[in-house]
Motif scaffolding. Structure first.
Motif, short mmCIF file in Angstrom:
data_model
loop_
_atom_site.label_atom_id
_atom_site.label_comp_id
_atom_site.label_asym_id
_atom_site.label_seq_id
_atom_site.Cartn_x
_atom_site.Cartn_y
_atom_site.Cartn_z
N VAL A 180 42.55 -38.81 -16.86
CA VAL A 180 44.21 -37.37 -17.05
C VAL A 180 44.41 -37.11 -15.28
N PRO A 228 37.83 -34.47 -21.32
CA PRO A 228 39.13 -34.00 -20.60
C PRO A 228 38.86 -32.03 -20.25
N ASN A 233 44.91 -30.95 -17.40
CA ASN A 233 46.29 -31.82 -16.57
C ASN A 233 47.05 -31.86 -15.62
N LEU A 263 51.03 -30.76 -25.21
CA LEU A 263 49.51 -31.16 -23.92
C LEU A 263 49.13 -29.75 -23.88
N TYR A 266 43.50 -30.32 -25.66
CA TYR A 266 42.95 -32.00 -25.10
C TYR A 266 42.12 -32.18 -26.83
N THR A 284 39.31 -36.54 -28.91
CA THR A 284 39.98 -36.23 -27.62
C THR A 284 40.99 -36.55 -27.61
N ILE A 286 44.87 -37.76 -24.46
CA ILE A 286 45.39 -37.01 -23.59
C ILE A 286 46.23 -37.28 -22.69
#
Length: 293
Positions: A180, A228, A233, A263, A266, A284, A286
Motif C-alpha cells: 500500500v 491493508p 492508501n 478504492l 480494502y 483483501t 489494494i
C-alpha cells in the motif's frame, strides 16, 4: 548474469560467503537462488527456504534502509530485517548449532536463499529444474509451526481512457504492487496555489507550484498488501481530496472519481469481488501503483 539486479546479487554473495565461513557447502544457481548444505548420514534431507530480496525501501527512513542499524533498544532497523532476512540468518544459525554442538540430527539440511520471492518466485521454479529437491520443506517465512493455507494473488492493471484534454499533467504513486503506497502525487493544471493551500489544512495533503499547475501530494500509511487494514492508501486519499474539492476537470475528473470509488474499501467490495473463506478469512484488495503514461 544478475537477473534480479546488483543489490540482490550482493546479498546472495554475502549470504553464501557467511555459510562457507561456517563450514557449509554452497552453490550459486546463476544468481537466481543459492543453497547451503549441512550433510547428513541418513540419506534424507530437510529443506529450509528463506529469501533475500525485498520490496522497495520507500521514503521516510530515520536511518539508512540497507545499513542494518542497531537502535538503543536492541532492535535492528532496516528494510527486510523481518521479511525475510531474520529467517535466513536464524536458519543458518540452527544449522551451525547442530553442526558445532554435534547434535544427534541424522538428516542433511539444505538452506535455500531465494532471490525472487517478492516478484514472482521464479527462483524456486529455476531451482526445481536445476537443483536437488529435499524430502521435506519448512518455510520460516510464516507463523510457527505451520501455515495451513495462503491467499492466492491476482494482479491487474486498471486503465482509464487516454487523457487527451490536458486535464492531468502528472500522476505517480507506489513502487510495488504488493505494498500500500504511503505517498501519491498529481499535477493539475488551471489551479492557483493560493486557492488550494487553505484546503490542505488537516487533510494530509500538501500543495506546491509545479510547471503548468499545482502539485498535490497526499501522505498515507504503508503496509503489506496482506494486511491493508493497518494502512491508509495515499492514492485513495489523493483522489478523495481532488474529488471533494472539485479540483480536477474534464477527463481527469472522471478518472479520479472512479479511483475514489474503487478504492473506498480494502475488501474488494467496491469492485464487486468481496468474498470470504473459512480457512483464509476475507479477500483483501489494494491499489499499489498509480501512473500516468
Amino acid at each position: 548474469g544478475k537477473p534480479f539486479g546488483q543489490g540482490v546479487a550482493d546479498a546472495l554473495d554475502y549470504a553464501l560467503g557467511l555459510a562457507r565461513q561456517y563450514g557449509f557447502e554452497t552453490q550459486n544457481f546463476e544468481y537466481r537462488i543459492g543453497s547451503a548444505l549441512l550433510p547428513g548420514r541418513s540419506g534424507r534431507e530437510l529443506g529450509l527456504i528463506a529469501h533475500l530480496d525485498v520490496v522497495p525501501a520507500g521514503e521516510g527512513w530515520a536511518c539508512p534502509p540497507f545499513a542494518g542499524t542497531l537502535d538503543p533498544d536492541g532492535w535492528i532497523v532496516g528494510r527486510g530485517v523481518c521479511d525475510n532476512k531474520e529467517a535466513a540468518i536464524i536458519s543458518l544459525f540452527v544449522m551451525r548449532c547442530i553442526r558445532e554442538l554435534a547434535l544427534p540430527f541424522p538428516h542433511g539440511i539444505r538452506l535455500l536463499f531465494g532471490c525472487d520471492e517478492e516478484t514472482g518466485m521464479s527462483d524456486v521454479a529455476y531451482y526445481r529444474a536445476h537443483g536437488k529437491l529435499s524430502d521435506l520443506y519448512l518455510v520460516p517465512d510464516a507463523d510457527f509451526p505451520v501455515c495451513y493455507a495462503e491467499k492466492g494473488i491476482y494482479g491487474a492493471d486498471l486503465c482509464a481512457p487516454p487523457i487527451t484534454d490536458g486535464s492531468l499533467l502528472e500522476a505517480y504513486a507506489g513502487e510495488a504492487t504488493n505494498v500500500v503506497p504511503d505517498k501519491a502525487a498529481a499535477v493539475l493544471p488551471g489551479l492557483r496555489l493560493e486557492d488550494v493551500l487553505p484546503l490542505c489544512a488537516g487533510a494530509d495533503v500538501a500543495a506546491e507550484d509545479a510547471a503548468g499547475g499545482v502539485r498535490l501530494t497526499a501522505a498515507g500509511v504503508s503496509s503489506h498488501a496482506a494486511s491493508p487494514e493497518t494502512s491508509v492508501n495515499a492514492i485513495h486519499r489523493l483522489a478523495a481530496f481532488i474529488v471533494r474539492h472539485r479540483l480536477a476537470r474534464g477527463q481527469a475528473a472522471a478518472a479520479f472519481e472512479t479511483i475514489q470509488t474503487l478504492l473506498a474499501d480494502y475488501k474488494g467490495e467496491a469492485l464487486g469481488i468481496g468474498a470470504s473463506e473459512p480457512d483464509t478469512g476475507e479477500l483483501t484488495c489494494i491499489a499499489g501503483l498509480l501512473r500516468l503514461e
